[in-house]
Motif scaffolding. Structure first.
Motif, mmCIF file in Angstrom:
data_model
loop_
_atom_site.group_PDB
_atom_site.id
_atom_site.type_symbol
_atom_site.label_atom_id
_atom_site.label_comp_id
_atom_site.label_asym_id
_atom_site.label_seq_id
_atom_site.Cartn_x
_atom_site.Cartn_y
_atom_site.Cartn_z
ATOM 1 N N UNK A 287 21.196 21.400 61.678
ATOM 2 C CA UNK A 287 21.757 20.050 61.560
ATOM 3 C C UNK A 287 20.968 19.215 60.562
ATOM 4 N N UNK A 288 19.647 19.377 60.618
ATOM 5 C CA UNK A 288 18.812 18.621 59.672
ATOM 6 C C UNK A 288 19.072 19.052 58.232
ATOM 7 N N UNK A 289 19.223 20.355 57.993
ATOM 8 C CA UNK A 289 19.521 20.836 56.647
ATOM 9 C C UNK A 289 20.876 20.350 56.152
ATOM 10 N N UNK A 290 21.854 20.293 57.032
ATOM 11 C CA UNK A 290 23.168 19.761 56.644
ATOM 12 C C UNK A 290 23.063 18.304 56.235
ATOM 13 N N UNK A 291 22.272 17.539 57.014
ATOM 14 C CA UNK A 291 22.098 16.131 56.649
ATOM 15 C C UNK A 291 21.386 15.995 55.302
ATOM 16 N N UNK A 292 20.369 16.849 55.062
ATOM 17 C CA UNK A 292 19.673 16.794 53.776
ATOM 18 C C UNK A 292 20.597 17.179 52.613
ATOM 19 N N UNK A 293 21.450 18.196 52.834
ATOM 20 C CA UNK A 293 22.393 18.585 51.771
ATOM 21 C C UNK A 293 23.375 17.479 51.467
ATOM 22 N N UNK A 294 23.872 16.820 52.522
ATOM 23 C CA UNK A 294 24.801 15.709 52.295
ATOM 24 C C UNK A 294 24.114 14.560 51.585
ATOM 25 N N UNK A 295 22.847 14.322 51.944
ATOM 26 C CA UNK A 295 22.107 13.265 51.260
ATOM 27 C C UNK A 295 21.859 13.614 49.784
ATOM 28 N N UNK A 296 21.557 14.883 49.501
ATOM 29 C CA UNK A 296 21.377 15.288 48.111
ATOM 30 C C UNK A 296 22.668 15.154 47.320
ATOM 31 N N UNK A 297 23.789 15.533 47.952
ATOM 32 C CA UNK A 297 25.075 15.362 47.271
ATOM 33 C C UNK A 297 25.361 13.899 47.012
ATOM 34 N N UNK A 298 25.046 13.081 47.972
ATOM 35 C CA UNK A 298 25.248 11.649 47.784
ATOM 36 C C UNK A 298 24.353 11.114 46.682
ATOM 37 N N UNK A 299 23.129 11.653 46.624
ATOM 38 C CA UNK A 299 22.216 11.218 45.564
ATOM 39 C C UNK A 299 22.734 11.625 44.195
ATOM 40 N N UNK A 300 23.201 12.865 44.054
ATOM 41 C CA UNK A 300 23.750 13.298 42.771
ATOM 42 C C UNK A 300 24.957 12.472 42.371
ATOM 43 N N UNK A 301 25.800 12.138 43.356
ATOM 44 C CA UNK A 301 26.962 11.307 43.045
ATOM 45 C C UNK A 301 26.534 9.931 42.564
ATOM 46 N N UNK A 302 25.541 9.378 43.192
ATOM 47 C CA UNK A 302 25.058 8.059 42.777
ATOM 48 C C UNK A 302 24.388 8.117 41.402
ATOM 49 N N UNK A 303 23.652 9.220 41.160
ATOM 50 C CA UNK A 303 23.038 9.351 39.838
ATOM 51 C C UNK A 303 24.078 9.463 38.734
#
Length: 583
Positions: A63-79
């Motif tokens: 679950x923690x890895x899924x949250x980190x992956x979603x956060x990374x995707x969100x970060x790339x989208x924001x970048x």
């Protein structure tokens, strides 16, 4: 302190054991909540809490890895959003599409030839730039059909150019003419695609191997061309005596009111005067034997084009001398400016390249060119008579700046007389001429006491292939045109008001002259030779030589070239090569 031996075996709810002062009392306060019973043999201790089980821990990590992956995707989208927002704030992205299209047009069509590579790169930058380029019809206004450009590209350019003026170029080299009529069929097919747009042709260039192919292509040009300004036809195999039908006249239905530039090479247009009327540029070449134009034909064309600016005659068979006798000057008329001469007040450039000495001499005797700036006489046998006509024009006005004589004979004295009358000459090219002796070069050096400088503005001198010149004459010529120095020569006993002139680039401090009586005692500078006369104060100093071409002048050694490079900005010569032809 000792722990009681029955501490771990004491049942729950018994009294706590004091571990001393400090934090030990807090630890013992909740000791009863732990199960301190000794496990029995054969039983394994398993925790009942879900967070302490292995599947639970693995699920938590997943679950923690899924949250980190979603956060990374969100970060790339924001970048990406931030990068796009910053890019949109760049000045190039805020340009209006019209201004961007104009920049594309200057970059692609700025030179004489289209830069197709730049156009391809512009369209690959982004979708917006590609749309701007696609919707700019000027970028697609040059339609080319050749050995390397297919007809499909021509169709696309015609469609994208919409209704802007077109520059059409059909070019097929002779090397491709070995396919048994394929080239002729391709030319006809290309003309079938292009002829509906004749009404918006601004320039039309046709280059084909043979005359029948040129006539086959031009037979499709029957519609009016109201915007045509440049018309060029070139036949490569000009020496072939082809038998073909009469020229397809009239071309463009005889309607081309804006035609100003005509360049024909081995194309027989019947010498129709209506096609070469009111021109600014006329180029004729590649006419041999019976196809060569007569003198009266050329004169009629010149008479119909009083605004002519450039005239070029190349590779023509000469006419019979008997046909030129009628154009000789009458004895009672002034030979400098006869009344029947053709006035060409805007003619600035003339080129005669193997055009026949009889034809060229007669043409020059019948025209007046007071604005002429550039003349080229190449492969013309003896050009002395042509130099006489140029000298005759210099009696009134001749702002000649560029003179080229190549592979021709001439009278050295006549050339010197012409050069003495053309004070505005800046470039003199003598290529493969045997009459360019050392005396000619010395005449361009310092003048005598009774003459003035010849060609004082001369900056470029080409002596390519002139092997009769000696080194002393060339050295004297270069030295005599170096900038004057106030101490180069001792002052003579002259009145105090007379001073030795110096270049305008010297400062006022340098121009100060000592008293004549003191100047006699000053030493003479050894930086220059004694070719300048002592009384040079009465002459204006010439310009320093900037370019010198000594290609194929084998009598000039390497050390001499190195000396010349000390005083001339650019000296061209052949480089020495080794056994394997390396530089």
């Amino acid at each position: 302190m000792r722990v009681p031996p029955d501490f771990f075996t004491r049942p729950a709810g018994t009294a706590t054991v004091s571990l001393g002062r400090g934090s030990g009392a807090a630890v013992a306060r909740n000791i009863a909540s732990y199960n301190t019973q000794v496990p029995q043999p054969g039983h394994t201790r398993v925790s009942s809490a879900p967070e302490t089980s292995i599947p639970g821990l693995r699920e938590a990590l997943s679950s923690l890895e899924s949250k980190m992956a979603s956060l990374m995707s969100e970060r790339e989208r924001l970048e990406k959003s931030l990068e796009q927002a910053v890019r949109l704030q760049a000045p190039i992205q805020r340009l209006p599409s019209e201004l961007l299209a104009s920049i594309f047009t200057i970059g692609v069509l700025g030179d004489d030839e289209e830069d197709t590579l730049m156009l391809s790169n512009v369209m690959l930058v982004c979708r917006y730039w590609a749309d701007v380029a696609m919707n700019n019809p000027v970028l697609w206004s040059r339609v080319v059909v050749s050995d390397h450009v297919s007809l499909d590209k021509a169709r696309r350019r015609l469609a994208r150019s919409k209704s802007v003026p077109l520059h059409v170029d059909i070019s097929f080299s002779p090397q491709m003419d070995g396919r048994g009529g394929t080239t002729t069929e391709t030319i006809i097919h290309a003309m079938d695609i292009l002829y509906p747009s004749i009404w918006r042709w601004k320039s039309f260039q046709l280059s084909v191997p043979t005359r029948p192919q040129a006539h086959a292509a031009l037979s499709r040009c029957k519609d009016k061309a109201p915007m045509l300004e440049v018309f060029q036809v070139r036949v490569f195999n000009s020496m072939q005596d082809d038998h073909y039908a009469p020229p397809p006249l009239p071309l463009f239905d005889g309607h081309f009111p804006r035609l100003a530039v005509c360049s024909f090479n081995s194309f027989n247009f019947g010498w129709d005067g209506s096609m070469v009327r009111a021109l600014r540029v006329l180029e004729l070449g590649g006419y041999w034997n019976n196809y060569a134009p007569a003198v009266d034909v050329i004169l009629d064309i010149l008479r119909a084009s009083p605004q002519l600016e450039e005239l070029s005659l190349r590779n023509m068979s000469d006419v019979d001398p008997e046909t030129c006798t009628m154009y000789e000057h009458e004895p009672h008329l002034d030979k400098r400016l006869p009344s029947h001469m053709i006035q060409l007040p805007r003619l600035v450039k003339m080129t005669f390249h193997y055009s026949g000495i009889q034809r060229t001499r007669t043409i020059l005797s019948q025209i007046a060119f007071p604005a002429l700036e550039k003349v080229a006489l190449c492969y013309m046998d003896n050009v002395t008579s042509l130099l006489n006509h140029l000298k005759r024009q210099s009696l009134t006005s001749l702002p000649l700046r560029h003179l080229r004589i190549e592979a021709s004979f001439f009278g050295e004295l006549e050339l010197v007389k012409l050069l003495s009358r053309t004070s505005s000459l800046t470039t003199l090219e003598l290529v493969e001429v045997e009459d360019a002796s050392s005396s000619l070069i010395r005449s361009l050096s310092a003048p005598t006491a009774t003459t003035t400088w010849i060609c004082p503005k001369l900056e470029t001198l080409s002596l390519e292939g002139c092997t009769t010149l000696d080194w002393d004459a060339l050295r004297t010529f270069v030295e005599s045109r170096l900038p004057a120095h106030v101490r180069a020569y001792p002052r003579q006993a002259v009145p105090p008001m007379l001073t030795l002139p110096a270049p305008a680039s010297y400062s006022a401090l340098t121009l100060r002259q000592p008293h004549p009586t003191h100047a006699l005692t000053q030493p003479t500078s050894h930086g220059r030779s004694h070719s300048v006369p002592p009384n040079a104060s009465s002459y204006s100093w010439p310009l320093r030589l900037k370019d010198l071409d000594l290609t194929r002048c084998h009598q000039i050694g390497k050390e001499m070239v190195q000396w010349l490079r000390l005083y001339v900005d650019e000296v061209k010569c052949e480089t020495s090569r080794g056994s394997w032809q390396e530089s």
